[in-house]
Design a protein around this motif. Structure first.
Motif, PDB file in Angstrom:
ATOM      1  N   LEU A   1     -58.743  27.857  29.368  1.00  0.00           N
ATOM      2  CA  LEU A   1     -59.540  26.732  28.880  1.00  0.00           C
ATOM      3  C   LEU A   1     -59.477  26.846  27.368  1.00  0.00           C
ATOM      4  CD1 LEU A   1     -61.547  24.373  29.108  1.00  0.00           C
ATOM      5  CD2 LEU A   1     -63.389  26.056  29.284  1.00  0.00           C
ATOM      6  N   ARG A   2     -58.835  25.892  26.715  1.00  0.00           N
ATOM      7  CA  ARG A   2     -58.640  25.959  25.263  1.00  0.00           C
ATOM      8  C   ARG A   2     -59.096  24.648  24.632  1.00  0.00           C
ATOM      9  NH1 ARG A   2     -57.866  31.205  24.191  1.00  0.00           N
ATOM     10  NH2 ARG A   2     -56.743  30.753  22.274  1.00  0.00           N
ATOM     11  N   CYS A   3     -59.677  24.745  23.426  1.00  0.00           N
ATOM     12  CA  CYS A   3     -60.235  23.539  22.790  1.00  0.00           C
ATOM     13  C   CYS A   3     -60.088  23.628  21.274  1.00  0.00           C
ATOM     14  CB  CYS A   3     -61.693  23.369  23.193  1.00  0.00           C
ATOM     15  SG  CYS A   3     -62.740  24.786  22.775  1.00  0.00           S
ATOM     16  N   THR A   4     -58.943  24.150  20.817  1.00  0.00           N
ATOM     17  CA  THR A   4     -58.767  24.381  19.376  1.00  0.00           C
ATOM     18  C   THR A   4     -58.942  23.096  18.563  1.00  0.00           C
ATOM     19  OG1 THR A   4     -57.231  26.120  20.017  1.00  0.00           O
ATOM     20  CG2 THR A   4     -57.264  25.512  17.695  1.00  0.00           C
ATOM     21  N   ALA A   5     -58.494  21.972  19.105  1.00  0.00           N
ATOM     22  CA  ALA A   5     -58.598  20.710  18.356  1.00  0.00           C
ATOM     23  C   ALA A   5     -60.030  20.186  18.283  1.00  0.00           C
ATOM     24  CB  ALA A   5     -57.701  19.655  19.002  1.00  0.00           C
ATOM     25  N   ALA A   6     -60.931  20.778  19.087  1.00  0.00           N
ATOM     26  CA  ALA A   6     -62.310  20.270  19.104  1.00  0.00           C
ATOM     27  C   ALA A   6     -63.077  20.628  17.837  1.00  0.00           C
ATOM     28  CB  ALA A   6     -63.049  20.815  20.328  1.00  0.00           C
ATOM     29  N   VAL A   7     -62.642  21.684  17.158  1.00  0.00           N
ATOM     30  CA  VAL A   7     -63.335  22.105  15.933  1.00  0.00           C
ATOM     31  C   VAL A   7     -62.314  22.169  14.802  1.00  0.00           C
ATOM     32  CG1 VAL A   7     -64.797  23.852  14.853  1.00  0.00           C
ATOM     33  CG2 VAL A   7     -64.898  23.514  17.330  1.00  0.00           C
ATOM     34  N   GLY A   8     -62.451  21.246  13.862  1.00  0.00           N
ATOM     35  CA  GLY A   8     -61.540  21.272  12.711  1.00  0.00           C
ATOM     36  C   GLY A   8     -60.254  20.497  12.932  1.00  0.00           C
ATOM     37  N   GLY A   9     -60.190  19.672  13.969  1.00  0.00           N
ATOM     38  CA  GLY A   9     -59.022  18.791  14.172  1.00  0.00           C
ATOM     39  C   GLY A   9     -57.707  19.543  14.174  1.00  0.00           C
ATOM     40  N   GLY A  10     -57.004  19.528  13.063  1.00  0.00           N
ATOM     41  CA  GLY A  10     -55.685  20.162  12.976  1.00  0.00           C
ATOM     42  C   GLY A  10     -55.706  21.573  12.406  1.00  0.00           C
TER      43      GLY A  10
ATOM     44  N   SER B   1     -61.200  31.615   4.504  1.00  0.00           N
ATOM     45  CA  SER B   1     -61.488  30.183   4.635  1.00  0.00           C
ATOM     46  C   SER B   1     -60.260  29.432   5.129  1.00  0.00           C
ATOM     47  CB  SER B   1     -61.914  29.605   3.288  1.00  0.00           C
ATOM     48  OG  SER B   1     -63.115  30.193   2.874  1.00  0.00           O
ATOM     49  N   PHE B   2     -60.506  28.367   5.853  1.00  0.00           N
ATOM     50  CA  PHE B   2     -59.444  27.540   6.427  1.00  0.00           C
ATOM     51  C   PHE B   2     -59.666  26.108   5.961  1.00  0.00           C
ATOM     52  CE2 PHE B   2     -59.998  31.250   8.857  1.00  0.00           C
ATOM     53  CZ  PHE B   2     -58.739  31.622   9.308  1.00  0.00           C
ATOM     54  N   TYR B   3     -58.643  25.556   5.343  1.00  0.00           N
ATOM     55  CA  TYR B   3     -58.766  24.239   4.722  1.00  0.00           C
ATOM     56  C   TYR B   3     -57.732  23.289   5.331  1.00  0.00           C
ATOM     57  CZ  TYR B   3     -58.078  20.702   1.068  1.00  0.00           C
ATOM     58  OH  TYR B   3     -57.953  19.521   0.390  1.00  0.00           O
ATOM     59  N   GLY B   4     -58.114  22.076   5.619  1.00  0.00           N
ATOM     60  CA  GLY B   4     -57.115  21.117   6.106  1.00  0.00           C
ATOM     61  C   GLY B   4     -57.748  19.879   6.695  1.00  0.00           C
ATOM     62  N   GLN B   5     -56.911  19.135   7.428  1.00  0.00           N
ATOM     63  CA  GLN B   5     -57.331  17.866   8.022  1.00  0.00           C
ATOM     64  C   GLN B   5     -58.151  18.123   9.282  1.00  0.00           C
ATOM     65  OE1 GLN B   5     -57.481  14.713   7.697  1.00  0.00           O
ATOM     66  NE2 GLN B   5     -56.392  14.427   5.765  1.00  0.00           N
TER      67      GLN B   5
ATOM     68  N   PRO C   1     -52.484  15.698  13.187  1.00  0.00           N
ATOM     69  CA  PRO C   1     -53.116  17.020  13.024  1.00  0.00           C
ATOM     70  C   PRO C   1     -53.841  17.457  14.300  1.00  0.00           C
ATOM     71  CG  PRO C   1     -53.517  15.680  11.077  1.00  0.00           C
ATOM     72  CD  PRO C   1     -52.864  14.778  12.096  1.00  0.00           C
ATOM     73  N   THR C   2     -54.640  16.564  14.879  1.00  0.00           N
ATOM     74  CA  THR C   2     -55.417  16.935  16.073  1.00  0.00           C
ATOM     75  C   THR C   2     -54.485  17.183  17.258  1.00  0.00           C
ATOM     76  OG1 THR C   2     -57.180  15.543  15.203  1.00  0.00           O
ATOM     77  CG2 THR C   2     -57.408  16.262  17.486  1.00  0.00           C
ATOM     78  N   ALA C   3     -53.500  16.295  17.426  1.00  0.00           N
ATOM     79  CA  ALA C   3     -52.546  16.467  18.535  1.00  0.00           C
ATOM     80  C   ALA C   3     -51.742  17.763  18.358  1.00  0.00           C
ATOM     81  CB  ALA C   3     -51.618  15.263  18.614  1.00  0.00           C
ATOM     82  N   ALA C   4     -51.529  18.179  17.121  1.00  0.00           N
ATOM     83  CA  ALA C   4     -50.777  19.429  16.883  1.00  0.00           C
ATOM     84  C   ALA C   4     -51.542  20.629  17.440  1.00  0.00           C
ATOM     85  CB  ALA C   4     -50.517  19.615  15.382  1.00  0.00           C
ATOM     86  N   ASN C   5     -52.847  20.649  17.234  1.00  0.00           N
ATOM     87  CA  ASN C   5     -53.626  21.766  17.792  1.00  0.00           C
ATOM     88  C   ASN C   5     -53.665  21.708  19.322  1.00  0.00           C
ATOM     89  OD1 ASN C   5     -54.453  23.849  16.133  1.00  0.00           O
ATOM     90  ND2 ASN C   5     -56.243  22.779  15.352  1.00  0.00           N
TER      91      ASN C   5
END
Ligand code: HSE
Length: 375
Positions: free
Chosen positions: A109-118, A278-282, A288-292
């Motif tokens: 169960l993965r949800c990387t795009a749910a926080v911080g988009g890309g 720190s992590f900076y980005g879109q 970006p979101t689809a990439a995650n």
């Protein structure tokens, strides 16, 4: 790897595009709510066409909203399929149940795009949490509110006009109150804190104050004193649980957060040995979101079969020891506020260190008031 895609909106279309260029990951079926002629050959309106297809090993949920996304994700996990989702509302609300179900079924169960988009935030949070002790995390986790604050700092623009522009650019949630009142950032903070601290926080109990009431005059006040105002999330370990909150915050004009432009995100953790990263980005947007989402799928293809952490202990919020000075613009007289006031700034006051949970509760019970913590 064969995907069953639930939803074909901005992110779903992006996932499909990424897949079209590859031989190892393919979208076998797409659940749609309305006809999409361009994918007629693979689309369906019946979830059973995905759940009952043994060739589909991973369900990608990008339809948004809680229902029926919850029912579909649960059924997919129960059917032994891996699930990748970008749905922060769903994961924040059903965290314990869905992570336990995935563990029981031995699926990812993965949800990387749910926080911080890309931004690859959750995967790095997972990596640091398995080695080091995370002491705190947070930052700019909502692009729309950052876009608004940045625009208001750059020129003398009206809040409503900037919000409209953010909506036109596609950054804002369908209901923009989720962005400006802090619900969106609260969901992202809940998921991050749960993973970092092995906790299960009650999302709606996290004290949250948004940017709805900020005015051009407040911004002029901040600028005159060398501050920049940002909507920041915070979660840190506390004596009796976790201290978490969201509030507008005045940061020094030279701080890293102050430099974050437009709808960008800047998310940070502080770990005992590793220190600050720190992590900076879109934090939003189609590719970006689809990439995650794609990266989660590729991790599953490489053998990933779990959530980010196996610890999920219901945890209380403890704001007892969290205090700092505040900027408060309040039209009226209030004995509690008077007792805290140490300075006056053109129609507003600066307080001595005040308890954060008390201050947010007080401000929420006085509509029209604007507060900002001073870091
Ligand atoms: N409305 C959200 C934001 C989109 O502005 O950050 C990404 O979660």
């Amino acid at each position: 790897m064969q995907l069953g895609l639930l939803g074909y909106g901005v992110v779903g279309g992006g996932v499909h595009q990424w897949c079209l260029g590859r031989g190892d990951v393919a979208v076998k079926r797409v659940l749609v709510r309305s006809d999409k002629p361009e994918i007629a050959a693979i689309s369906t309106r019946d979830i059973q066409d995905i759940l009952g297809d043994d060739a589909i090993d991973t369900v990608v949920e990008v339809m948004g909203g809680i229902h029926p996304a919850y029912e579909y994700v649960k059924a997919a996990l129960e059917a032994g399929k891996n699930v990748v989702t970008a749905n922060k509302a769903l994961i924040a609300a059903y965290y314990r149940e869905l992570t336990a179900l995935a563990a029981e079924k031995g699926v990812a169960l993965r949800c990387t795009a749910a926080v911080g988009g890309g931004i690859p935030w959750l995967v790095n949070l997972e990596r640091v949490a398995r080695l080091d002790e995370i002491e705190s995390l947070g930052g700019i986790m909502n692009g729309t509110s950052n876009y608004i604050m940045d625009a208001m700092h750059r020129s003398d623009v009206d809040f409503a006009a900037v919000l409209q522009k953010a909506q036109a650019l596609g950054y804002a949630e369908a209901d923009p109150s989720a962005d400006i009142d802090g619900d969106d950032i609260r969901r992202k903070l809940t998921i991050s804190a749960n993973i970092a601290f092995g906790a299960v926080l009650e999302e709606e109990a996290i004290p949250t104050f948004g940017i709805r009431y900020v005015t051009a005059k407040d911004i002029a006040n901040f600028r005159a004193h060398g501050f920049v105002c940002k909507l920041l999330a915070y979660a840190g370990t506390a004596e009796n649980g976790v201290c978490a909150y969201i509030e507008p915050t005045l940061v020094d004009a030279h701080d890293l957060e102050a430099a974050v432009p437009a709808n960008f995100n800047l998310i940070t953790y502080e770990a005992a040995q590793l220190g600050r990263q720190s992590f900076y980005g879109q934090g939003a947007g189609r590719f970006p979101t689809a990439a995650n989402v794609m990266q989660d799928c590729l991790d599953i293809q490489n053998g990933q079969r779990r959530f980010y952490t196996e610890r999920a202990v219901p945890t209380t919020l403890d704001g007892t020891n969290e205090a700092h000075p505040y900027y408060v613009r309040y039209e009226g007289a209030d004995p509690w506020l008077d007792s805290l006031t140490v300075e006056r700034w053109d129609g507003a006051v600066i307080t001595a260190a005040a308890n954060t949970y008390d201050m947010i509760a007080w401000a929420k019970s006085h509509p029209g008031t604007f507060i900002a913590g001073i870091r």
